[in-house]
Motif scaffolding. Sequence first.
Motif, PDB file in Angstrom:
ATOM      1  N   LEU A  45       0.881  -1.254  -0.218  1.00 54.49           N
ATOM      2  CA  LEU A  45      -0.027  -0.057  -0.174  1.00 54.49           C
ATOM      3  C   LEU A  45       0.752   1.322   0.042  1.00 54.49           C
ATOM      4  CD1 LEU A  45      -2.525   1.502   0.405  1.00 54.49           C
ATOM      5  CD2 LEU A  45      -2.496   1.040   2.500  1.00 54.49           C
ATOM      6  N   GLY A  46       1.997   1.256   0.875  1.00 53.03           N
ATOM      7  CA  GLY A  46       2.847   2.352   0.953  1.00 53.03           C
ATOM      8  C   GLY A  46       3.499   2.777  -0.585  1.00 53.03           C
ATOM      9  N   GLU A  47       3.824   1.805  -1.184  1.00 54.11           N
ATOM     10  CA  GLU A  47       4.492   1.904  -2.489  1.00 54.11           C
ATOM     11  C   GLU A  47       3.394   2.221  -3.530  1.00 54.11           C
ATOM     12  OE1 GLU A  47       7.597   1.179  -5.164  1.00 54.11           O
ATOM     13  OE2 GLU A  47       7.531   0.783  -3.146  1.00 54.11           O
ATOM     14  N   TRP A  48       2.227   1.918  -3.387  1.00 59.34           N
ATOM     15  CA  TRP A  48       1.002   2.526  -4.261  1.00 59.34           C
ATOM     16  C   TRP A  48       0.831   3.926  -4.033  1.00 59.34           C
ATOM     17  CZ3 TRP A  48      -0.493   0.812  -8.724  1.00 59.34           C
ATOM     18  CH2 TRP A  48      -0.230  -0.556  -9.129  1.00 59.34           C
ATOM     19  N   ASN A  49       0.451   4.089  -2.837  1.00 61.90           N
ATOM     20  CA  ASN A  49       0.292   5.531  -2.407  1.00 61.90           C
ATOM     21  C   ASN A  49       1.486   6.572  -2.864  1.00 61.90           C
ATOM     22  OD1 ASN A  49      -2.452   5.672  -1.291  1.00 61.90           O
ATOM     23  ND2 ASN A  49      -1.438   4.710   0.662  1.00 61.90           N
ATOM     24  N   SER A  50       2.576   5.907  -2.493  1.00 61.07           N
ATOM     25  CA  SER A  50       3.883   6.924  -3.024  1.00 61.07           C
ATOM     26  C   SER A  50       3.923   7.256  -4.454  1.00 61.07           C
ATOM     27  CB  SER A  50       5.162   6.155  -2.568  1.00 61.07           C
ATOM     28  OG  SER A  50       5.398   6.223  -1.166  1.00 61.07           O
ATOM     29  N   ALA A  51       3.424   6.142  -5.344  1.00 65.55           N
ATOM     30  CA  ALA A  51       3.554   6.270  -6.706  1.00 65.55           C
ATOM     31  C   ALA A  51       2.278   7.375  -7.307  1.00 65.55           C
ATOM     32  CB  ALA A  51       3.228   4.921  -7.523  1.00 65.55           C
ATOM     33  N   VAL A  52       1.159   7.117  -6.586  1.00 68.66           N
ATOM     34  CA  VAL A  52      -0.152   8.116  -6.748  1.00 68.66           C
ATOM     35  C   VAL A  52       0.638   9.560  -6.533  1.00 68.66           C
ATOM     36  CG1 VAL A  52      -2.412   8.805  -6.312  1.00 68.66           C
ATOM     37  CG2 VAL A  52      -1.711   6.368  -6.611  1.00 68.66           C
ATOM     38  N   GLN A  53       0.895   9.647  -5.436  1.00 67.66           N
ATOM     39  CA  GLN A  53       1.474  11.132  -4.888  1.00 67.66           C
ATOM     40  C   GLN A  53       2.497  11.699  -5.761  1.00 67.66           C
ATOM     41  OE1 GLN A  53       2.586  10.385  -0.837  1.00 67.66           O
ATOM     42  NE2 GLN A  53       0.455  10.064  -0.297  1.00 67.66           N
ATOM     43  N   TYR A  54       3.562  10.796  -6.344  1.00 74.38           N
ATOM     44  CA  TYR A  54       4.410  11.328  -7.134  1.00 74.38           C
ATOM     45  C   TYR A  54       4.040  11.526  -8.580  1.00 74.38           C
ATOM     46  CZ  TYR A  54       8.866  11.708  -9.355  1.00 74.38           C
ATOM     47  OH  TYR A  54       9.827  12.250 -10.214  1.00 74.38           O
ATOM     48  N   LEU A  55       3.227  10.705  -9.015  1.00 73.52           N
ATOM     49  CA  LEU A  55       2.695  10.892 -10.300  1.00 73.52           C
ATOM     50  C   LEU A  55       1.821  12.003 -10.583  1.00 73.52           C
ATOM     51  CD1 LEU A  55       2.508   7.158 -11.598  1.00 73.52           C
ATOM     52  CD2 LEU A  55       4.352   8.752 -12.364  1.00 73.52           C
ATOM     53  N   LEU A  56       1.033  11.994  -9.513  1.00 71.03           N
ATOM     54  CA  LEU A  56      -0.267  12.989  -9.733  1.00 71.03           C
ATOM     55  C   LEU A  56       0.082  14.309  -8.998  1.00 71.03           C
ATOM     56  CD1 LEU A  56      -3.358  10.679  -9.330  1.00 71.03           C
ATOM     57  CD2 LEU A  56      -2.103  11.212 -11.405  1.00 71.03           C
ATOM     58  N   ARG A  57       0.965  14.520  -8.122  1.00 76.74           N
ATOM     59  CA  ARG A  57       1.507  15.541  -7.570  1.00 76.74           C
ATOM     60  C   ARG A  57       0.245  15.815  -6.571  1.00 76.74           C
ATOM     61  NH1 ARG A  57       5.625  19.002 -11.103  1.00 76.74           N
ATOM     62  NH2 ARG A  57       6.428  17.201 -12.150  1.00 76.74           N
ATOM     63  N   GLU A  58      -0.042  15.105  -5.860  1.00 77.40           N
ATOM     64  CA  GLU A  58      -1.283  15.184  -4.703  1.00 77.40           C
ATOM     65  C   GLU A  58      -1.019  14.493  -3.435  1.00 77.40           C
ATOM     66  OE1 GLU A  58      -5.265  13.500  -6.038  1.00 77.40           O
ATOM     67  OE2 GLU A  58      -4.978  14.177  -7.987  1.00 77.40           O
ATOM     68  N   GLU A  59      -1.396  15.129  -2.639  1.00 77.35           N
ATOM     69  CA  GLU A  59      -1.220  14.359  -1.020  1.00 77.35           C
ATOM     70  C   GLU A  59      -2.362  13.947  -0.911  1.00 77.35           C
ATOM     71  OE1 GLU A  59       1.505  14.412   0.946  1.00 77.35           O
ATOM     72  OE2 GLU A  59       2.594  15.205  -0.854  1.00 77.35           O
ATOM     73  N   ILE A  60      -2.289  12.514  -1.160  1.00 75.26           N
ATOM     74  CA  ILE A  60      -3.564  11.563  -0.900  1.00 75.26           C
ATOM     75  C   ILE A  60      -2.996  10.369  -0.400  1.00 75.26           C
ATOM     76  CG2 ILE A  60      -3.735  10.810  -3.449  1.00 75.26           C
ATOM     77  CD1 ILE A  60      -6.616  10.883  -3.213  1.00 75.26           C
ATOM     78  N   VAL A  61      -3.939   9.819   0.309  1.00 81.22           N
ATOM     79  CA  VAL A  61      -3.482   8.481   0.971  1.00 81.22           C
ATOM     80  C   VAL A  61      -4.825   7.502   0.702  1.00 81.22           C
ATOM     81  CG1 VAL A  61      -3.003   6.963   2.910  1.00 81.22           C
ATOM     82  CG2 VAL A  61      -1.936   9.582   2.609  1.00 81.22           C
ATOM     83  N   LEU A  62      -4.690   6.416  -0.091  1.00 82.41           N
ATOM     84  CA  LEU A  62      -5.766   5.694  -0.198  1.00 82.41           C
ATOM     85  C   LEU A  62      -5.535   4.367   0.536  1.00 82.41           C
ATOM     86  CD1 LEU A  62      -5.174   6.547  -3.759  1.00 82.41           C
ATOM     87  CD2 LEU A  62      -7.451   6.522  -3.020  1.00 82.41           C
ATOM     88  N   GLU A  63      -6.727   3.620   0.829  1.00 83.34           N
ATOM     89  CA  GLU A  63      -6.688   2.670   1.854  1.00 83.34           C
ATOM     90  C   GLU A  63      -6.438   1.154   1.361  1.00 83.34           C
ATOM     91  OE1 GLU A  63     -11.549   2.367   1.388  1.00 83.34           O
ATOM     92  OE2 GLU A  63     -10.484   4.123   1.981  1.00 83.34           O
ATOM     93  N   SER A  64      -6.043   1.077   0.143  1.00 85.39           N
ATOM     94  CA  SER A  64      -5.512  -0.429  -0.308  1.00 85.39           C
ATOM     95  C   SER A  64      -5.018  -0.214  -1.496  1.00 85.39           C
ATOM     96  CB  SER A  64      -6.971  -1.314  -0.343  1.00 85.39           C
ATOM     97  OG  SER A  64      -7.723  -0.841  -1.698  1.00 85.39           O
ATOM     98  N   PRO A  65      -4.136  -1.343  -1.808  1.00 87.87           N
ATOM     99  CA  PRO A  65      -3.363  -1.321  -3.104  1.00 87.87           C
ATOM    100  C   PRO A  65      -4.389  -1.016  -4.318  1.00 87.87           C
ATOM    101  CG  PRO A  65      -2.492  -2.858  -1.490  1.00 87.87           C
ATOM    102  CD  PRO A  65      -3.560  -2.208  -0.810  1.00 87.87           C
ATOM    103  N   ARG A  66      -5.317  -1.913  -4.187  1.00 90.45           N
ATOM    104  CA  ARG A  66      -6.585  -1.859  -5.423  1.00 90.45           C
ATOM    105  C   ARG A  66      -7.079  -0.576  -5.625  1.00 90.45           C
ATOM    106  NH1 ARG A  66     -11.503  -1.955  -5.284  1.00 90.45           N
ATOM    107  NH2 ARG A  66     -11.984  -2.575  -3.191  1.00 90.45           N
ATOM    108  N   LYS A  67      -7.349   0.157  -4.396  1.00 85.68           N
ATOM    109  CA  LYS A  67      -8.105   1.325  -4.874  1.00 85.68           C
ATOM    110  C   LYS A  67      -6.992   2.557  -5.260  1.00 85.68           C
ATOM    111  CE  LYS A  67     -11.913   0.791  -1.451  1.00 85.68           C
ATOM    112  NZ  LYS A  67     -12.915   1.596  -0.700  1.00 85.68           N
ATOM    113  N   ALA A  68      -5.771   2.285  -4.847  1.00 85.94           N
ATOM    114  CA  ALA A  68      -4.733   3.404  -5.038  1.00 85.94           C
ATOM    115  C   ALA A  68      -4.596   2.981  -6.767  1.00 85.94           C
ATOM    116  CB  ALA A  68      -3.347   2.912  -4.545  1.00 85.94           C
ATOM    117  N   ARG A  69      -4.401   1.816  -7.192  1.00 84.25           N
ATOM    118  CA  ARG A  69      -4.196   1.496  -8.297  1.00 84.25           C
ATOM    119  C   ARG A  69      -5.576   1.992  -9.492  1.00 84.25           C
ATOM    120  NH1 ARG A  69      -6.014  -3.298 -11.422  1.00 84.25           N
ATOM    121  NH2 ARG A  69      -5.102  -3.465 -13.165  1.00 84.25           N
ATOM    122  N   GLU A  70      -6.635   1.647  -8.774  1.00 87.72           N
ATOM    123  CA  GLU A  70      -7.820   2.391  -9.309  1.00 87.72           C
ATOM    124  C   GLU A  70      -8.026   3.667  -9.743  1.00 87.72           C
ATOM    125  OE1 GLU A  70     -11.197   0.467  -7.551  1.00 87.72           O
ATOM    126  OE2 GLU A  70     -10.870  -1.644  -8.135  1.00 87.72           O
TER     127      GLU A  70
END
Length: 80
Positions: A45-70
């Motif tokens: 989950l940490g890896e997915w959240n880091s990728a989402v934050q880096y790629l989208l330049r958003e400070e967001i934390v999602l609750e599961s790897p599946r939700k982060a990917r989606e």
Amino acid sequence: MNREELLERLAEKLGYDYISDLHIMNNYDDMLKILEDISPDEYSLGEWNSAVQYLLREEIVLESPRKAREYLMEILRNRG
């Protein structure tokens, strides 16, 4: 879990030398194809959240790897 970092994997698959090159990407279809082939369970989950934050330049934390990917894929679809 995958030993290679998610951002490194994405950059490599897209033919970039550096992770920072992901910020200049404008072909979201290629990124979506790569993400479709990655199971959410391959990374923490940490890896997915880091990728989402880096790629989208958003400070967001999602609750599961599946939700982060989606979430990431939905944003990229809307940009493409």
